[in-house]
Design an enzyme around this catalytic site. Sequence first.
Site, PDB file in Angstrom:
ATOM      1  CB  SER A  59      -0.972  -0.060   1.181  1.00 25.03           C
ATOM      2  OG  SER A  59      -1.974   0.893   1.022  1.00 25.03           O
ATOM      3  CG  ASP A  71      -7.793  -3.202  -1.645  1.00 25.09           C
ATOM      4  OD1 ASP A  71      -8.514  -2.401  -1.014  1.00 25.09           O
ATOM      5  OD2 ASP A  71      -6.549  -3.149  -1.663  1.00 25.09           O
ATOM      6  CG  HIS A 122      -5.638  -2.627   1.319  1.00 23.97           C
ATOM      7  ND1 HIS A 122      -5.057  -2.339   0.103  1.00 23.97           N
ATOM      8  CD2 HIS A 122      -5.006  -1.813   2.219  1.00 23.97           C
ATOM      9  CE1 HIS A 122      -4.141  -1.381   0.264  1.00 23.97           C
ATOM     10  NE2 HIS A 122      -4.088  -1.053   1.535  1.00 23.97           N
TER      11      HIS A 122
HETATM   12  N1  LIG Z   1      -8.766   1.027   8.029  1.00 25.76           N
HETATM   13  C1  LIG Z   1      -7.368   1.177   8.204  1.00 25.76           C
HETATM   14  C2  LIG Z   1      -6.848   2.022   7.083  1.00 25.76           C
HETATM   15  C3  LIG Z   1      -5.411   1.890   6.948  1.00 25.76           C
HETATM   16  C4  LIG Z   1      -5.039   0.588   6.298  1.00 25.76           C
HETATM   17  O1  LIG Z   1      -5.806  -0.065   5.569  1.00 25.76           O
HETATM   18  N2  LIG Z   1      -3.819   0.232   6.563  1.00 25.76           N
HETATM   19  C5  LIG Z   1      -3.240  -0.933   5.949  1.00 25.76           C
HETATM   20  C6  LIG Z   1      -2.101  -0.456   5.067  1.00 25.76           C
HETATM   21  S1  LIG Z   1      -2.673   0.810   3.952  1.00 25.76           S
HETATM   22  C7  LIG Z   1      -2.655  -1.846   7.015  1.00 25.76           C
HETATM   23  O2  LIG Z   1      -1.733  -2.596   6.745  1.00 25.76           O
HETATM   24  N3  LIG Z   1      -3.203  -1.789   8.233  1.00 25.76           N
HETATM   25  C8  LIG Z   1      -2.653  -2.531   9.368  1.00 25.76           C
HETATM   26  C9  LIG Z   1      -2.916  -4.000   9.401  1.00 25.76           C
HETATM   27  O3  LIG Z   1      -3.733  -4.523   8.626  1.00 25.76           O
HETATM   28  O4  LIG Z   1      -2.236  -4.665  10.204  1.00 25.76           O
HETATM   29  C10 LIG Z   1      -7.024   1.859   9.545  1.00 25.76           C
HETATM   30  O5  LIG Z   1      -7.818   2.700   9.964  1.00 25.76           O
HETATM   31  O6  LIG Z   1      -5.993   1.505  10.140  1.00 25.76           O
END
Ligand SMILES: N[C@@H](CCC(=O)N[C@@H](CS)C(=O)NCC(=O)O)C(=O)O
Length: 293
Positions: free
Chosen positions: A153, A230, A267
């Site tokens: 991402s 995604d 995602h």
């Molecule tokens: N809904 C997420 C948006 C951010 C998101 O999707 N982050 C992804 C990378 S863009 C991620 O890897 N989140 C942490 C995880 O899944 O461990 C949030 O509020 O943290």
Amino acid sequence: MSFTTQEEIKSFGGKIVKLQHDSKETKTKMDVNLYLPKQYYEKPDTKLPVLVFLSGLSCTPNNCSEKGFWQPYCNEYGFAMVFPDTSPRGAGVEGEDETYKFGTGAGFYVDATEEKWSKNYRMYSYISKELLPGLASAYSQLDFDNISITGHSMGGYGALMFYFRHPGRFKSVSAFAPISNPSNGEWGRTGFSVYLGNDKSKWAEYDPTELIKKYDGPTTPILIHTGKADPHYYEEHQLLPENLLKASEESKLKGKIISHMEDGYNHSFYFVSSFTKDHAAHHAKYLGLTSKL
Ligand SMILES: N[C@@H](CCC(=O)N[C@@H](CS)C(=O)NCC(=O)O)C(=O)O
């Protein structure tokens, strides 16, 4: 630069090493995780290649260490991994903890030029000029001249951006659901305008879809996976891999981007870890490694 070991956790025969250090670029303490594969301990005279994984919005070095499932492949091929943080933490910039889209956990791997952020939010220089050279001096068994880069991402954007800006420095690049054309999606536009202001020529210095047009380095294939389920891809249009592919057609990398659009995947790290094996094999090839299994 001196690193303090916070924790060492045995995993798949090697170890996750959690480090902390003072950064002159961000003027904060920074966390970084390393995975040292079993070869590091079993063959102390062999230099090991390195793969850098840049994480996405809201991540610390722990998200991918815990949920990326890279360790078996680091051991299979014999490479170490570096999991940097995604921003300074506790820099004290007003508004930095307001949203996941900028500030803490969302440094966008740029050197901010907007005054408010410019003292601390220097993740471009932090990664390329401070962290990687610092680790190279501290870990002489790791070969930071034989290094590749990947990410997810915001980190997928970061991996492509570092690769295109430093032709030849990294042996290969790959990305999971990269923000491929940040200037044209809401996440990228938000981050870039916060850190770089509204001058789009500054955005172009970091945008992979712009950088690829001028890229004049090695023509190693680039591996990209994106999940078709995604919502950040199909609903919000944050990722825009098609724009990068289109730009590549007019570039030196024409035909070199292997883009897999995967049915049903979202995602999350459930998606990332499903394709870790393919990305590990991709980088192993260009790092000169073959499977030992
Ligand atoms: N809904 C997420 C948006 C951010 C998101 O999707 N982050 C992804 C990378 S863009 C991620 O890897 N989140 C942490 C995880 O899944 O461990 C949030 O509020 O943290």
